[in-house]
Design an enzyme around this catalytic site. Sequence first.
Site: not given
Length: 457
Positions: A22, A120
Amino acid sequence: MAMNGEGKMLHIVMYPWFAMGHLTAFLHASNKLAAKGHRVSFIIPTKTQSKINSFNLHPSLISFIPLNVPRVEGLVPSDAETTADVPFPLPTHLMTAMDRTEPTIESILLDLKPDLIFFDFTHWIPALARRLGIKSIHFCIISPATIAYTTTPARDQESELNLEHPPLGFPPSAVKLRSYEAKANASFRKKVLGSGVSFHNRMMTALYECDAMAFKACKEMEGAFCDYLERQFKKPVLLSGPVIPETPTSTLDEKWDKWLGGFKKGSVVYCALGSQSNLNKHQFQELVLGLELTGLPFLAALKPPTGNNSVEEVLPEGFTDRVMGRGTVEGGWVQQQLILSHPSIGCFVTHCGSGSVTEALANDCQIVLFPQIGDQIVNARLMAGDLKVGVEVEREEEDGSFTKQSICNAVRLVMDEKGEVADEVRLNHAKWKEFLLKDNLESSYTNEFITKLQGLL
């Protein structure tokens, strides 16, 4: 004035989930924005910054903001910062730690006064951002097709969450989950992932509350799923384009360069299942025996099965002697991008993580799709069924098990020089490779992405 033309010079804060995949994906997006002259403040756990410093291509515009990860009871080791630092069941505690950064994030945002924040898994960001007059963007590193299939209002409205079938209104597609995949996915969605919030509720809150959703994808491949998401959530879906990795400045290790150089062009099978692979010992052995059975040279980069310390201790009896000089199994990290671009590589057996899928399409090798979990399964169906650029390994319908023969069959199918299937996937792969590597594709996507971000303000 922004370098991409008219419009406001943006200041964007990035706050991704504490996992290397990520963090690097958000940094790739940051590089694309900074290349057009926009400013990025990137919040990152303090010690982890050194691991990704070298990926920052625009240090004058991308500033790292170190963050101390709060201590949480049960999180070990006590100085853990990312999922790479903790054993498998413990990311739950890491998520709780990330949730506890909310007061710190608020003070950072008050100080910086950015235009937008990309996030996120921190489902509380949109409400916080709205309070401070900042726009929030849910930047999802998995594919639009995956979110469209698994996480939409249509799923919430169904009387039973049956993931074997696409949700109401889902675009025509080969994407569909098998029985065992649907059960595993439904079970994960209910899993409590930090602060007593299930993964499904965390995602739905983030998607409902954000100002826009963004993906590293392109409409030519996944436009129908993006349109579906816009209709479902009634908000903009922005695409940053396919993030093709920059050509590495490093060279392939001499050991692998020499080994691969001993085989003819396009003959070697390269197999890699990513850092999250969780094959048991039996399935691990079936995989390597399947590679042996192909009769082709192969390099397999695989993590040891759960509970084992090395790949050597679980290789089948006599395997090493039988494949000596032709096949090798490597338990450590390898330079995948450089290996894939080596002329000897003819086939890539991939777990279908989004990064690996892009790397596969940007190279010439044939593709065997061997998904393990989550979004990898949707990626595989998309690649095999909709785009027809590879062949998926056959598995048992009930439990997802596979045999050495099913591995061998998939590899032989794509490597057969005169086979219809091999010809079809080779032709389609060449078409998409040409598209992805087209001059200015990335740049034009970035320009459009920025224009749409500016339009939100």
